[in-house]
Design an enzyme around this catalytic site. Structure first.
Site, short mmCIF file in Angstrom:
data_model
loop_
_atom_site.label_atom_id
_atom_site.label_comp_id
_atom_site.label_asym_id
_atom_site.label_seq_id
_atom_site.Cartn_x
_atom_site.Cartn_y
_atom_site.Cartn_z
N ASP A 171 -0.06 -2.92 9.15
CA ASP A 171 -1.46 -3.13 8.83
C ASP A 171 -1.90 -4.59 8.95
O ASP A 171 -1.48 -5.44 8.16
CB ASP A 171 -1.73 -2.64 7.42
CG ASP A 171 -1.41 -1.16 7.26
OD1 ASP A 171 -0.69 -0.62 8.10
OD2 ASP A 171 -1.89 -0.56 6.28
N HIS A 219 0.86 -1.17 0.00
CA HIS A 219 0.00 0.00 0.00
C HIS A 219 0.90 1.23 0.00
O HIS A 219 1.99 1.23 0.59
CB HIS A 219 -0.93 0.00 1.21
CG HIS A 219 -2.15 -0.85 1.02
ND1 HIS A 219 -2.86 -1.42 2.06
CD2 HIS A 219 -2.81 -1.23 -0.12
CE1 HIS A 219 -3.88 -2.10 1.59
NE2 HIS A 219 -3.87 -2.00 0.27
N HIS A 232 -4.49 -8.89 6.33
CA HIS A 232 -4.77 -7.59 5.74
C HIS A 232 -5.34 -7.83 4.34
O HIS A 232 -5.13 -8.91 3.78
CB HIS A 232 -3.46 -6.78 5.67
CG HIS A 232 -3.67 -5.31 5.44
ND1 HIS A 232 -4.47 -4.55 6.23
CD2 HIS A 232 -3.14 -4.46 4.50
CE1 HIS A 232 -4.45 -3.29 5.81
NE2 HIS A 232 -3.66 -3.22 4.76
N HIS A 241 1.26 4.95 13.11
CA HIS A 241 0.36 4.71 11.97
C HIS A 241 -1.05 5.19 12.32
O HIS A 241 -2.00 4.43 12.32
CB HIS A 241 0.38 3.22 11.60
CG HIS A 241 -0.24 2.95 10.24
ND1 HIS A 241 -1.57 2.67 10.09
CD2 HIS A 241 0.30 2.88 9.00
CE1 HIS A 241 -1.83 2.44 8.80
NE2 HIS A 241 -0.69 2.58 8.13
N ASP A 270 1.23 4.14 1.38
CA ASP A 270 1.80 4.81 2.55
C ASP A 270 2.94 4.02 3.17
O ASP A 270 3.62 4.51 4.08
CB ASP A 270 0.72 5.11 3.59
CG ASP A 270 -0.11 3.91 3.98
OD1 ASP A 270 -0.44 3.11 3.10
OD2 ASP A 270 -0.46 3.77 5.17
N HIS A 271 3.19 2.81 2.67
CA HIS A 271 4.27 1.98 3.19
C HIS A 271 5.41 1.78 2.19
O HIS A 271 6.41 1.14 2.53
CB HIS A 271 3.73 0.62 3.62
CG HIS A 271 2.74 0.70 4.73
ND1 HIS A 271 3.06 0.46 6.05
CD2 HIS A 271 1.43 1.03 4.71
CE1 HIS A 271 1.99 0.62 6.81
NE2 HIS A 271 0.99 0.97 6.02
#
Length: 304
Positions: A208, A65, A141, A266, A67-68
């Site tokens: 996550d 994802h 996830h 996070h 944001d990672h």
């Protein structure tokens, strides 16, 4: 002198805010510099934090994802621009190989450093490092995601007073450590008589995921547990639906696992006050808690 600390480069989740950059965490562990989940803007945050590209020895991406991982192109290109002399190893879910390839070659640059890829597959994986073991566990996830655990084996600490009592000094100390026994004071002295166990340290990085068996395995008996807390407890249903855990669930994990220090991070942009995460966590865990902020430096607790 060895340094063991977490340098926090970003603490936001899906969307950054004025005060929180996307994810990014550098774990300094003696000679290792392990960069976890470099989100967008990580290269600039490194400058603010005083982290050089040459500090990075490994990169761990939990999942793909944005944001990672959207900071990967800049970080990889900076590693090459600065001609980092040592090999850098990247760990990431094998199912996201096509994403890693695109991020690695997002634009034209001259490759002047060595980046070795270590894709992760299956429920668990183990990678031996120098005097350490890096473990990975598959999490729960919507896309394949892995959590990481760093384990230092137990060692022994020599007791100077016992060595003096038995007249063991100089080269004999090194021989005792290598061979396990030496002759002294008219008899054979074993290393167990003049030393004590020095417990190895453990670190876990969990992003996550919903709560699952792998979360408990990664967190078990850790000195520092870095754990996502995207949502507050009041939004537990929303957290579960999107494959996340709450601050309270992170704290309950820390309590059940016997973790010494819980680092919450996070955070969803929907919550303006980070104190709310601490309040939720404190109801479940009475140990040490740090609510991470960008550019924090959080030392690993001293050995037990």
């Amino acid at each position: 002198m060895s340094v063991r600390e977490l340098v926090v480069l970003g603490t936001a989740s899906q969307a950054p805010t004025r005060h929180r950059n996307h994810n990014g965490y550098l774990l300094r562990w003696d000679r290792e510099g392990i960069l976890f989940d470099p989100g967008e803007g990580t290269q600039r945050q490194m400058l603010y934090a005083g982290v050089a590209a040459t500090d990075i020895t490994r990169i761990c991406v939990t999942h793909f994802h944005g944001d990672h991982c959207l900071g990967l192109p800049g970080v990889i290109q900076r590693i090459n621009l600065d001609r980092v002399p040592h090999e850098v190893t990247a760990y990431f879910p094998a199912s996201g190989q096509h994403f890693f390839d695109r991020l690695h070659h997002a634009s034209a640059f001259h490759e002047a450093a060595t980046l070795r890829e270590h894709p992760l597959a299956g429920e668990a994986a183990i990678a031996p490092l120098t005097n350490l073991t890096l473990e990975a566990r598959r999490l729960s996830h919507p896309v394949e995601s892995y959590g990481f655990r760093l384990v230092e084996p137990d060692g022994r600490r020599m007791l100077p007073e016992r060595l003096r009592e038995l007249g063991i000094a100089g080269p004999d100390v090194g021989r005792l450590q290598r061979e396990g026994a030496v002759e002294a004071a008219g008899r054979v002295v074993t290393v167990d008589e003049v030393s004590e166990i020095r417990r190895g340290q453990k670190f876990a990085f969990i992003m996550d995921t919903r709560r699952c068996d792998a979360v408990a395995e990664l967190a078990h008996d850790t000195d520092m547990l870095v754990c996502e807390s995207t949502f507050l407890d009041a939004d537990a249903d929303l957290a579960k639906a999107h494959g996340h855990i709450t601050a309270g669930e992170a704290a309950a994990t820390a309590r059940e696992a016997g973790a010494r220090l819980l680092v919450l991070t996070h955070f969803s942009q929907r919550y303006p006050d980070p104190a709310a995460f601490l309040a939720d966590a404190r109801r479940h865990f009475d140990g040490e808690i740090a609510v991470a902020a960008d550019l924090d430096r959080i030392p690993l607790p001293k050995r037990r």
